[in-house]
Design a protein around this motif. Structure first.
Motif, PDB file in Angstrom:
ATOM      1  N   ALA A   6      -3.906   8.260   0.403  1.00  0.00           N
ATOM      2  CA  ALA A   6      -4.475   7.616  -0.780  1.00  0.00           C
ATOM      3  C   ALA A   6      -3.702   7.986  -2.042  1.00  0.00           C
ATOM      4  CB  ALA A   6      -5.950   8.003  -0.930  1.00  0.00           C
ATOM      5  N   GLY A   7      -2.662   8.822  -1.898  1.00  0.00           N
ATOM      6  CA  GLY A   7      -1.848   9.219  -3.041  1.00  0.00           C
ATOM      7  C   GLY A   7      -2.352  10.447  -3.771  1.00  0.00           C
ATOM      8  N   ASN A   8      -3.351  11.118  -3.233  1.00  0.00           N
ATOM      9  CA  ASN A   8      -3.893  12.326  -3.859  1.00  0.00           C
ATOM     10  C   ASN A   8      -2.982  13.513  -3.567  1.00  0.00           C
ATOM     11  OD1 ASN A   8      -6.374  11.017  -4.714  1.00  0.00           O
ATOM     12  ND2 ASN A   8      -6.921  11.010  -2.541  1.00  0.00           N
ATOM     13  N   GLU A   9      -2.667  14.284  -4.608  1.00  0.00           N
ATOM     14  CA  GLU A   9      -1.818  15.466  -4.457  1.00  0.00           C
ATOM     15  C   GLU A   9      -2.663  16.732  -4.365  1.00  0.00           C
ATOM     16  OE1 GLU A   9       1.290  16.047  -7.317  1.00  0.00           O
ATOM     17  OE2 GLU A   9       2.261  14.157  -6.822  1.00  0.00           O
TER      18      GLU A   9
END
Length: 105
Positions: free
Chosen positions: A42-45
């Motif tokens: 989901a693009g969460n770091e």
């Protein structure tokens, strides 16, 4: 395999990476810090995780002893260890000289 440059992230699609060491890109003896940040689909770091890796000179040095082939009886002579070296990146700092008695050869 990856050549790491200070503060430049290396992106991979695999969960492991090899730190490539070459003559042009080496890590000197000492502590070196590495950081990992992961990103989900989901693009969460993530928050970073860091580890110190100690690069240690674990190679024994090589002693090279030079001496004259023969000397006159009753004369002093020199021994020379200046060609000794440490291929592991360190420097020879001590020479231990020992007379072992008459040779059996």
């Amino acid at each position: 395999m990856a050549e790491f440059i200070i503060n430049e992230p290396v992106k991979t699609e695999a969960p492991n990476v090899e730190v490539t060491i070459t003559e042009a890109n080496t890590l000197p003896p000492g502590r070196h810090r590495f950081r990992l940040v992961v990103v989900d689909d989901a693009g969460n770091e993530s928050q970073p995780d860091e580890v110190d890796v100690i690069v240690a000179d674990q190679d024994a040095p090589t002693a090279v002893l030079d001496a004259p082939g023969s000397v006159p009886t009753g004369r002093s002579f020199g021994l020379d260890g200046k060609r000794s070296f440490d291929a592991g990146g360190g420097q020879v700092v001590t020479w231990l000289w020992t007379y072992l008695g008459p040779s059996q050869r």
